[in-house]
Design a protein around this motif. Structure first.
Motif, PDB file in Angstrom:
ATOM      1  N   ARG A  93       0.794  -1.230   0.000  1.00 20.68           N
ATOM      2  CA  ARG A  93       0.000   0.000   0.000  1.00 20.68           C
ATOM      3  C   ARG A  93       0.827   1.281   0.000  1.00 20.68           C
ATOM      4  NH1 ARG A  93      -5.428  -0.470   3.699  1.00 20.68           N
ATOM      5  NH2 ARG A  93      -6.478  -2.090   2.494  1.00 20.68           N
ATOM      6  N   LYS A  94       1.957   1.262   0.685  1.00 15.83           N
ATOM      7  CA  LYS A  94       2.689   2.511   0.809  1.00 15.83           C
ATOM      8  C   LYS A  94       4.159   2.250   1.060  1.00 15.83           C
ATOM      9  CE  LYS A  94       1.561   2.915   5.741  1.00 15.83           C
ATOM     10  NZ  LYS A  94       0.948   3.778   6.769  1.00 15.83           N
ATOM     11  N   LEU A  95       4.919   3.322   1.029  1.00 18.91           N
ATOM     12  CA  LEU A  95       6.344   3.280   1.297  1.00 18.91           C
ATOM     13  C   LEU A  95       6.602   3.852   2.686  1.00 18.91           C
ATOM     14  CD1 LEU A  95       7.672   4.688  -2.103  1.00 18.91           C
ATOM     15  CD2 LEU A  95       7.507   2.295  -1.422  1.00 18.91           C
ATOM     16  N   ARG A  96       7.602   3.313   3.333  1.00 14.33           N
ATOM     17  CA  ARG A  96       7.974   3.818   4.644  1.00 14.33           C
ATOM     18  C   ARG A  96       9.481   3.937   4.706  1.00 14.33           C
ATOM     19  NH1 ARG A  96       5.401   0.720   9.529  1.00 14.33           N
ATOM     20  NH2 ARG A  96       3.593   1.783   8.603  1.00 14.33           N
ATOM     21  N   LEU A  97       9.962   5.059   5.228  1.00 17.59           N
ATOM     22  CA  LEU A  97      11.396   5.267   5.343  1.00 17.59           C
ATOM     23  C   LEU A  97      11.987   4.373   6.424  1.00 17.59           C
ATOM     24  CD1 LEU A  97      11.616   9.165   5.127  1.00 17.59           C
ATOM     25  CD2 LEU A  97      12.722   7.548   3.568  1.00 17.59           C
ATOM     26  N   SER A  98      13.139   3.778   6.119  1.00 21.77           N
ATOM     27  CA  SER A  98      13.892   3.076   7.150  1.00 21.77           C
ATOM     28  C   SER A  98      14.590   4.123   8.014  1.00 21.77           C
ATOM     29  CB  SER A  98      14.920   2.148   6.517  1.00 21.77           C
ATOM     30  OG  SER A  98      15.891   2.900   5.816  1.00 21.77           O
ATOM     31  N   GLU A  99      15.231   3.662   9.085  1.00 18.37           N
ATOM     32  CA  GLU A  99      15.929   4.601   9.955  1.00 18.37           C
ATOM     33  C   GLU A  99      17.036   5.330   9.193  1.00 18.37           C
ATOM     34  OE1 GLU A  99      18.374   4.658  14.212  1.00 18.37           O
ATOM     35  OE2 GLU A  99      17.339   2.851  13.536  1.00 18.37           O
ATOM     36  N   SER A 100      17.821   4.563   8.430  1.00 20.47           N
ATOM     37  CA  SER A 100      18.868   5.192   7.628  1.00 20.47           C
ATOM     38  C   SER A 100      18.261   6.017   6.502  1.00 20.47           C
ATOM     39  CB  SER A 100      19.808   4.131   7.061  1.00 20.47           C
ATOM     40  OG  SER A 100      19.094   3.196   6.251  1.00 20.47           O
ATOM     41  N   GLY A 101      17.112   5.563   5.970  1.00 20.46           N
ATOM     42  CA  GLY A 101      16.449   6.300   4.908  1.00 20.46           C
ATOM     43  C   GLY A 101      16.009   7.679   5.347  1.00 20.46           C
ATOM     44  N   GLN A 102      15.564   7.804   6.614  1.00 16.41           N
ATOM     45  CA  GLN A 102      15.138   9.098   7.127  1.00 16.41           C
ATOM     46  C   GLN A 102      16.295  10.089   7.124  1.00 16.41           C
ATOM     47  OE1 GLN A 102      11.990  10.204   8.132  1.00 16.41           O
ATOM     48  NE2 GLN A 102      13.048  12.171   8.179  1.00 16.41           N
ATOM     49  N   GLU A 103      17.462   9.623   7.576  1.00 21.43           N
ATOM     50  CA  GLU A 103      18.626  10.504   7.616  1.00 21.43           C
ATOM     51  C   GLU A 103      19.079  10.871   6.203  1.00 21.43           C
ATOM     52  OE1 GLU A 103      23.142  10.682   9.539  1.00 21.43           O
ATOM     53  OE2 GLU A 103      21.814   8.984   9.942  1.00 21.43           O
ATOM     54  N   VAL A 104      19.091   9.886   5.310  1.00 16.34           N
ATOM     55  CA  VAL A 104      19.498  10.155   3.931  1.00 16.34           C
ATOM     56  C   VAL A 104      18.518  11.116   3.272  1.00 16.34           C
ATOM     57  CG1 VAL A 104      19.782   9.119   1.640  1.00 16.34           C
ATOM     58  CG2 VAL A 104      20.748   7.985   3.654  1.00 16.34           C
ATOM     59  N   TYR A 105      17.230  10.930   3.536  1.00 20.78           N
ATOM     60  CA  TYR A 105      16.215  11.806   2.939  1.00 20.78           C
ATOM     61  C   TYR A 105      16.424  13.261   3.345  1.00 20.78           C
ATOM     62  CZ  TYR A 105      11.783  14.253   2.469  1.00 20.78           C
ATOM     63  OH  TYR A 105      10.822  15.193   2.193  1.00 20.78           O
ATOM     64  N   GLU A 106      16.724  13.504   4.623  1.00 20.65           N
ATOM     65  CA  GLU A 106      16.912  14.873   5.083  1.00 20.65           C
ATOM     66  C   GLU A 106      18.076  15.543   4.363  1.00 20.65           C
ATOM     67  OE1 GLU A 106      15.220  14.029   9.606  1.00 20.65           O
ATOM     68  OE2 GLU A 106      17.325  14.558   9.299  1.00 20.65           O
ATOM     69  N   HIS A 107      19.168  14.781   4.147  1.00 22.88           N
ATOM     70  CA  HIS A 107      20.313  15.354   3.426  1.00 22.88           C
ATOM     71  C   HIS A 107      19.981  15.567   1.948  1.00 22.88           C
ATOM     72  CE1 HIS A 107      23.120  15.228   6.743  1.00 22.88           C
ATOM     73  NE2 HIS A 107      22.865  13.948   6.955  1.00 22.88           N
ATOM     74  N   CYS A 108      19.245  14.636   1.368  1.00 26.44           N
ATOM     75  CA  CYS A 108      18.859  14.781  -0.038  1.00 26.44           C
ATOM     76  C   CYS A 108      17.934  15.978  -0.218  1.00 26.44           C
ATOM     77  CB  CYS A 108      18.179  13.510  -0.539  1.00 26.44           C
ATOM     78  SG  CYS A 108      19.294  12.096  -0.730  1.00 26.44           S
ATOM     79  N   LEU A 109      17.020  16.171   0.744  1.00 23.95           N
ATOM     80  CA  LEU A 109      16.101  17.311   0.667  1.00 23.95           C
ATOM     81  C   LEU A 109      16.872  18.624   0.763  1.00 23.95           C
ATOM     82  CD1 LEU A 109      13.160  18.221   0.484  1.00 23.95           C
ATOM     83  CD2 LEU A 109      13.044  18.107   2.976  1.00 23.95           C
ATOM     84  N   ASN A 110      17.875  18.665   1.651  1.00 27.66           N
ATOM     85  CA  ASN A 110      18.708  19.865   1.746  1.00 27.66           C
ATOM     86  C   ASN A 110      19.410  20.138   0.418  1.00 27.66           C
ATOM     87  OD1 ASN A 110      18.035  20.330   4.423  1.00 27.66           O
ATOM     88  ND2 ASN A 110      19.765  19.177   5.233  1.00 27.66           N
ATOM     89  N   MET A 111      19.859  19.063  -0.236  1.00 31.66           N
ATOM     90  CA  MET A 111      20.530  19.228  -1.528  1.00 31.66           C
ATOM     91  C   MET A 111      19.573  19.811  -2.563  1.00 31.66           C
ATOM     92  SD  MET A 111      21.908  16.321  -4.143  1.00 31.66           S
ATOM     93  CE  MET A 111      20.206  16.052  -4.647  1.00 31.66           C
ATOM     94  N   VAL A 112      18.337  19.288  -2.586  1.00 30.03           N
ATOM     95  CA  VAL A 112      17.345  19.777  -3.547  1.00 30.03           C
ATOM     96  C   VAL A 112      17.006  21.240  -3.272  1.00 30.03           C
ATOM     97  CG1 VAL A 112      14.970  19.523  -4.340  1.00 30.03           C
ATOM     98  CG2 VAL A 112      16.389  17.495  -3.969  1.00 30.03           C
ATOM     99  N   ASN A 113      16.832  21.577  -1.977  1.00 30.10           N
ATOM    100  CA  ASN A 113      16.524  22.963  -1.635  1.00 30.10           C
ATOM    101  C   ASN A 113      17.658  23.897  -2.028  1.00 30.10           C
ATOM    102  OD1 ASN A 113      14.039  22.258  -0.572  1.00 30.10           O
ATOM    103  ND2 ASN A 113      14.793  22.046   1.517  1.00 30.10           N
TER     104      ASN A 113
END
Length: 327
Positions: A60-80
């Motif tokens: 049904r959906k995707l869920r971030l892993s613990e490491s995924g959450q940290e990677v996502y925050e850095h990737c979002l900073n890169m996009v911003n």
């Protein structure tokens, strides 16, 4: 990881951030004009290079892993950061242009912001304005808003802003209503009057006042309550009773003598009062279209405050006071 490899993975990092934001591979693919399989391969490549599982996939959906959450925050900073780089390019344009999306509370939008928009559009023919009147909280990123105008003591964490003016409330009635029912001389006299109030919370019918060290709280009543200042203004003009109104709503009727202020020697302590701010994401380089809009609106409101001489009492002038602009 080498610098070259990092640069090569920036696309995958951006795609991963979009997948998390969109909530699914298919929605991310739609927004990026790609296929879900291509999006999935990009995320898989990033996971392989990082050596960790970023997303936990269910039917049904995707869920971030613990490491995924940290990677996502850095990737979002890169996009911003990349978006800020693109916004800098607008600073080199001689003429501000583009669409400005502005979120503003309904009453403030109708009575304070909107009257200044036509002249702004005439002055800047290459700028369009999308004014969104909504009292709910908006997230500038999630809701794709450029500027948010809100009543607040200071900008929330993560946002910058500029103060526009102070929002104050007052009690008003028509001369006809007061001639028939009498003019209150003390807050407790309101118990004998029909009062028009907000009506969203029980506390809206408990009006609070102060005068120096004196404090008065009155449980008012009335046959009409409305959660829109324009409606309350019209109800007061229809002689239904004494209404609580922000000054920016009542000012024209006060200027024309259709309304008078009730209990001007008392400070009416209403909810939804405070400083009006125009807020935006922190950046060193505001796009020209936003910069000229902020300056234009601040200038218009400053002129309006400076020319407003209708309040008879000196302390009442605070009902529409403009603080010094600051960022």
């Amino acid at each position: 990881m080498s610098t070259n490899n990092t640069i090569n993975l920036m696309r995958e990092m951006a795609i991963f951030a979009k997948v998390v934001e969109a909530g699914s591979f298919s929605e991310a693919a739609r927004q990026l004009a790609a296929t879900p399989s291509a999006i999935s391969r990009s995320v898989a490549r990033l996971e392989k290079e990082l050596g960790t599982r970023l997303l936990q996939r269910t039917t049904r959906k995707l869920r971030l892993s613990e490491s995924g959450q940290e990677v996502y925050e850095h990737c979002l900073n890169m996009v911003n950061a990349a978006q800020e780089v693109m916004s800098v390019s607008g600073n080199f344009s001689h003429e501000p242009q583009g669409t400005i999306r502005v979120s503003v509370p309904k009453a403030v939008g109708r009575f304070v912001v909107h009257p200044n928009i036509p002249a702004f559009l005439a002055q800047y023919p290459k700028i369009d304005v999308n004014l969104r009147l909504d009292d709910r909280y908006v997230d500038l990123i999630d809701d794709q808003i450029d500027l948010a105008i809100r009543i607040t003591d200071q900008p929330p964490p993560g946002l910058m802003g500029r103060r526009l003016l102070n929002i104050w409330h007052m009690l008003c009635a028509t001369p006809e209503y007061l001639a028939e029912h009498g003019t209150p001389q003390h807050p407790h006299d309101l118990k004998n009057h029909s009062c028009i109030y907000l009506g969203e919370e029980p506390s809206d019918s408990r009006w609070k006042f102060s005068q120096g060290s004196k404090i008065a709280t009155v449980n008012i009543h009335g046959r009409y309550a409305a959660n829109h200042t324009g409606v309350r203004l019209d109800a007061v003009l229809q002689h239904i009773g004494i209404g609580s109104l922000p000054y920016f709503t009542a000012k024209h009727a006060l200027q024309q003598g259709q309304l008078v202020q009730v209990l001007p020697d008392w400070n009416f302590k209403a909810n939804y009062t405070g400083e009006l701010w125009i807020l935006y994401p922190p950046t060193r380089h505001l796009p020209p279209k936003l910069r000229v809009f902020i300056e234009y609106l601040a200038k218009c409101l400053r002129k309006e405050v400076a020319s407003n001489k209708i309040m008879a009492k000196d302390h009442s002038a605070n009902h529409y006071e403009l603080p010094e602009a600051g960022e």
